[in-house]
Design a protein around this motif. Structure first.
Motif, PDB file in Angstrom:
ATOM      1  N   ARG A 293     -20.057-104.037-109.864  1.00  0.00           N
ATOM      2  CA  ARG A 293     -21.109-104.864-110.445  1.00  0.00           C
ATOM      3  C   ARG A 293     -21.722-105.757-109.373  1.00  0.00           C
ATOM      4  O   ARG A 293     -21.108-106.057-108.366  1.00  0.00           O
ATOM      5  N   LEU A 294     -22.954-106.187-109.656  1.00  0.00           N
ATOM      6  CA  LEU A 294     -23.631-107.144-108.799  1.00  0.00           C
ATOM      7  C   LEU A 294     -23.639-108.497-109.490  1.00  0.00           C
ATOM      8  O   LEU A 294     -23.673-108.586-110.715  1.00  0.00           O
ATOM      9  N   ASP A 295     -23.653-109.536-108.720  1.00  0.00           N
ATOM     10  CA  ASP A 295     -23.775-110.882-109.266  1.00  0.00           C
ATOM     11  C   ASP A 295     -25.265-111.163-109.456  1.00  0.00           C
ATOM     12  O   ASP A 295     -26.014-111.239-108.499  1.00  0.00           O
ATOM     13  N   ASP A 296     -25.690-111.309-110.712  1.00  0.00           N
ATOM     14  CA  ASP A 296     -27.107-111.507-111.020  1.00  0.00           C
ATOM     15  C   ASP A 296     -27.701-112.756-110.391  1.00  0.00           C
ATOM     16  O   ASP A 296     -28.905-112.867-110.249  1.00  0.00           O
ATOM     17  N   THR A 297     -26.888-113.712-110.035  1.00  0.00           N
ATOM     18  CA  THR A 297     -27.421-114.950-109.479  1.00  0.00           C
ATOM     19  C   THR A 297     -27.531-114.891-107.957  1.00  0.00           C
ATOM     20  O   THR A 297     -28.042-115.818-107.348  1.00  0.00           O
ATOM     21  N   GLU A 298     -27.105-113.831-107.348  1.00  0.00           N
ATOM     22  CA  GLU A 298     -27.072-113.744-105.890  1.00  0.00           C
ATOM     23  C   GLU A 298     -28.438-113.327-105.355  1.00  0.00           C
ATOM     24  O   GLU A 298     -28.877-112.208-105.535  1.00  0.00           O
ATOM     25  N   THR A 299     -29.121-114.264-104.683  1.00  0.00           N
ATOM     26  CA  THR A 299     -30.458-113.992-104.173  1.00  0.00           C
ATOM     27  C   THR A 299     -30.450-113.206-102.862  1.00  0.00           C
ATOM     28  O   THR A 299     -31.483-112.663-102.486  1.00  0.00           O
ATOM     29  N   ARG A 300     -29.312-113.147-102.187  1.00  0.00           N
ATOM     30  CA  ARG A 300     -29.272-112.412-100.918  1.00  0.00           C
ATOM     31  C   ARG A 300     -29.495-110.926-101.111  1.00  0.00           C
ATOM     32  O   ARG A 300     -29.824-110.212-100.173  1.00  0.00           O
ATOM     33  N   PHE A 301     -29.325-110.431-102.341  1.00  0.00           N
ATOM     34  CA  PHE A 301     -29.501-109.011-102.603  1.00  0.00           C
ATOM     35  C   PHE A 301     -30.941-108.633-102.909  1.00  0.00           C
ATOM     36  O   PHE A 301     -31.243-107.463-103.080  1.00  0.00           O
ATOM     37  N   ALA A 302     -31.824-109.596-103.034  1.00  0.00           N
ATOM     38  CA  ALA A 302     -33.189-109.330-103.486  1.00  0.00           C
ATOM     39  C   ALA A 302     -33.887-108.229-102.684  1.00  0.00           C
ATOM     40  O   ALA A 302     -34.414-107.286-103.279  1.00  0.00           O
ATOM     41  N   PRO A 303     -33.912-108.276-101.346  1.00  0.00           N
ATOM     42  CA  PRO A 303     -34.606-107.206-100.616  1.00  0.00           C
ATOM     43  C   PRO A 303     -33.967-105.832-100.833  1.00  0.00           C
ATOM     44  O   PRO A 303     -34.672-104.831-101.007  1.00  0.00           O
ATOM     45  N   ALA A 304     -32.647-105.781-100.854  1.00  0.00           N
ATOM     46  CA  ALA A 304     -31.968-104.497-101.061  1.00  0.00           C
ATOM     47  C   ALA A 304     -32.197-103.986-102.475  1.00  0.00           C
ATOM     48  O   ALA A 304     -32.406-102.785-102.687  1.00  0.00           O
ATOM     49  N   LEU A 305     -32.173-104.886-103.435  1.00  0.00           N
ATOM     50  CA  LEU A 305     -32.410-104.493-104.818  1.00  0.00           C
ATOM     51  C   LEU A 305     -33.839-103.992-104.998  1.00  0.00           C
ATOM     52  O   LEU A 305     -34.061-102.956-105.634  1.00  0.00           O
ATOM     53  N   ALA A 306     -34.807-104.684-104.427  1.00  0.00           N
ATOM     54  CA  ALA A 306     -36.204-104.244-104.504  1.00  0.00           C
ATOM     55  C   ALA A 306     -36.368-102.871-103.848  1.00  0.00           C
ATOM     56  O   ALA A 306     -37.057-101.990-104.385  1.00  0.00           O
ATOM     57  N   GLU A 307     -35.726-102.681-102.712  1.00  0.00           N
ATOM     58  CA  GLU A 307     -35.819-101.388-102.010  1.00  0.00           C
ATOM     59  C   GLU A 307     -35.187-100.274-102.834  1.00  0.00           C
ATOM     60  O   GLU A 307     -35.731 -99.169-102.941  1.00  0.00           O
ATOM     61  N   ALA A 308     -34.050-100.539-103.434  1.00  0.00           N
ATOM     62  CA  ALA A 308     -33.397 -99.535-104.280  1.00  0.00           C
ATOM     63  C   ALA A 308     -34.272 -99.206-105.491  1.00  0.00           C
ATOM     64  O   ALA A 308     -34.388 -98.042-105.882  1.00  0.00           O
ATOM     65  N   ALA A 309     -34.895-100.224-106.072  1.00  0.00           N
ATOM     66  CA  ALA A 309     -35.783 -99.996-107.215  1.00  0.00           C
ATOM     67  C   ALA A 309     -36.991 -99.161-106.805  1.00  0.00           C
ATOM     68  O   ALA A 309     -37.409 -98.258-107.537  1.00  0.00           O
ATOM     69  N   LYS A 310     -37.546 -99.438-105.633  1.00  0.00           N
ATOM     70  CA  LYS A 310     -38.687 -98.650-105.142  1.00  0.00           C
ATOM     71  C   LYS A 310     -38.279 -97.197-104.913  1.00  0.00           C
ATOM     72  O   LYS A 310     -39.004 -96.274-105.289  1.00  0.00           O
ATOM     73  N   ASN A 311     -37.114 -96.996-104.287  1.00  0.00           N
ATOM     74  CA  ASN A 311     -36.639 -95.628-104.048  1.00  0.00           C
ATOM     75  C   ASN A 311     -36.463 -94.873-105.357  1.00  0.00           C
ATOM     76  O   ASN A 311     -36.866 -93.709-105.473  1.00  0.00           O
ATOM     77  N   LEU A 312     -35.859 -95.518-106.332  1.00  0.00           N
ATOM     78  CA  LEU A 312     -35.641 -94.888-107.626  1.00  0.00           C
ATOM     79  C   LEU A 312     -36.967 -94.634-108.328  1.00  0.00           C
ATOM     80  O   LEU A 312     -37.201 -93.548-108.867  1.00  0.00           O
ATOM     81  N   ALA A 313     -37.864 -95.611-108.311  1.00  0.00           N
ATOM     82  CA  ALA A 313     -39.182 -95.444-108.934  1.00  0.00           C
ATOM     83  C   ALA A 313     -39.948 -94.297-108.283  1.00  0.00           C
ATOM     84  O   ALA A 313     -40.573 -93.491-108.978  1.00  0.00           O
ATOM     85  N   ASN A 314     -39.884 -94.203-106.965  1.00  0.00           N
ATOM     86  CA  ASN A 314     -40.585 -93.130-106.260  1.00  0.00           C
ATOM     87  C   ASN A 314     -40.098 -91.748-106.699  1.00  0.00           C
ATOM     88  O   ASN A 314     -40.881 -90.808-106.791  1.00  0.00           O
ATOM     89  N   ARG A 315     -38.799 -91.649-106.974  1.00  0.00           N
ATOM     90  CA  ARG A 315     -38.260 -90.362-107.428  1.00  0.00           C
ATOM     91  C   ARG A 315     -38.674 -90.041-108.861  1.00  0.00           C
ATOM     92  O   ARG A 315     -38.659 -88.884-109.262  1.00  0.00           O
ATOM     93  N   LEU A 316     -39.024 -91.062-109.630  1.00  0.00           N
ATOM     94  CA  LEU A 316     -39.293 -90.881-111.056  1.00  0.00           C
ATOM     95  C   LEU A 316     -40.750 -91.128-111.442  1.00  0.00           C
ATOM     96  O   LEU A 316     -41.047 -91.322-112.619  1.00  0.00           O
ATOM     97  N   LEU A 317     -41.666 -91.103-110.489  1.00  0.00           N
ATOM     98  CA  LEU A 317     -43.058 -91.446-110.776  1.00  0.00           C
ATOM     99  C   LEU A 317     -43.681 -90.614-111.892  1.00  0.00           C
ATOM    100  O   LEU A 317     -44.522 -91.112-112.634  1.00  0.00           O
ATOM    101  N   ASN A 318     -43.308 -89.367-112.013  1.00  0.00           N
ATOM    102  CA  ASN A 318     -43.891 -88.513-113.044  1.00  0.00           C
ATOM    103  C   ASN A 318     -43.133 -88.572-114.363  1.00  0.00           C
ATOM    104  O   ASN A 318     -43.515 -87.910-115.320  1.00  0.00           O
ATOM    105  N   ASP A 319     -42.083 -89.368-114.420  1.00  0.00           N
ATOM    106  CA  ASP A 319     -41.286 -89.488-115.637  1.00  0.00           C
ATOM    107  C   ASP A 319     -41.983 -90.447-116.594  1.00  0.00           C
ATOM    108  O   ASP A 319     -42.203 -91.610-116.255  1.00  0.00           O
TER     109      ASP A 319
END
Length: 175
Positions: A46-72
């Motif tokens: 699990r990730l700690d929702d209050t941890e701001t140090r993960f923001a860039p990595a989380l955004a990057e992971a979300a972009k990678n996932l979104a890019n794979r699912l653009l036609n979904d």
């Protein structure tokens, strides 16, 4: 192990690899600390929702996932948050530092996919078919969004690439 935490760890590791040469000593230390915390999150599951140090990595992971699912058609902020095992608000905060929202990121990537499709010389799809393929609710919404982003309609863009628009709205290459 294909967990949300692992996807974030991998995205962050890739981001560090791509930028390590440009980091100063403090940047290297911050990258190391964040990587350690992400590895801990993988082990704990699990990730700690209050941890701001993960923001860039989380955004990057979300972009990678979104890019794979653009036609979904199910692609949404809630779906990405669920897949990454974080709250919607945490995911939204991770994008806030970039000045972009998740929804606008997805819309812009879909518009870019549609624009590239309009530029294909062999494409014989109508504007409506391209709009549907890239998950726009209808062609008028697609046309308005396209014009706002690229300062011309999809038809004008296709014509500027020497692809005439047929009577049925299909894009026909010349020749």
């Amino acid at each position: 192990m294909d967990t949300a935490e692992m996807r974030i760890l991998l995205a962050h590791s890739e981001m560090i690899r791509a930028n390590i040469a440009n980091l100063g000593p403090f940047g290297v230390q911050a990258a190391k600390n964040t990587l350690t915390e992400l590895a801990r999150a993988v082990v704990l599951g699990r990730l700690d929702d209050t941890e701001t140090r993960f923001a860039p990595a989380l955004a990057e992971a979300a972009k990678n996932l979104a890019n794979r699912l653009l036609n979904d058609p199910e692609l949404s902020v809630a779906m990405l948050a669920r897949e990454l095992n974080v709250s919607v608000r945490t995911l939204q905060r991770s994008f806030a530092s970039s000045g972009d929202s998740i929804s606008s990121y997805i819309r812009n990537r879909r518009l870019e996919g549609a624009r590239l499709e309009l530029a294909k010389p062999h494409a014989q799809l109508s504007i409506s078919e391209i709009a549907a393929r890239w998950q726009f609710a209808d062609s008028s919404h697609f046309i308005r969004s396209f014009r706002k982003r690229y300062s011309q309609t999809p038809s004008e863009y296709a014509r500027s690439n020497n692809f005439p628009i047929g009577q049925g709205g299909e894009i026909r290459p010349e020749g």
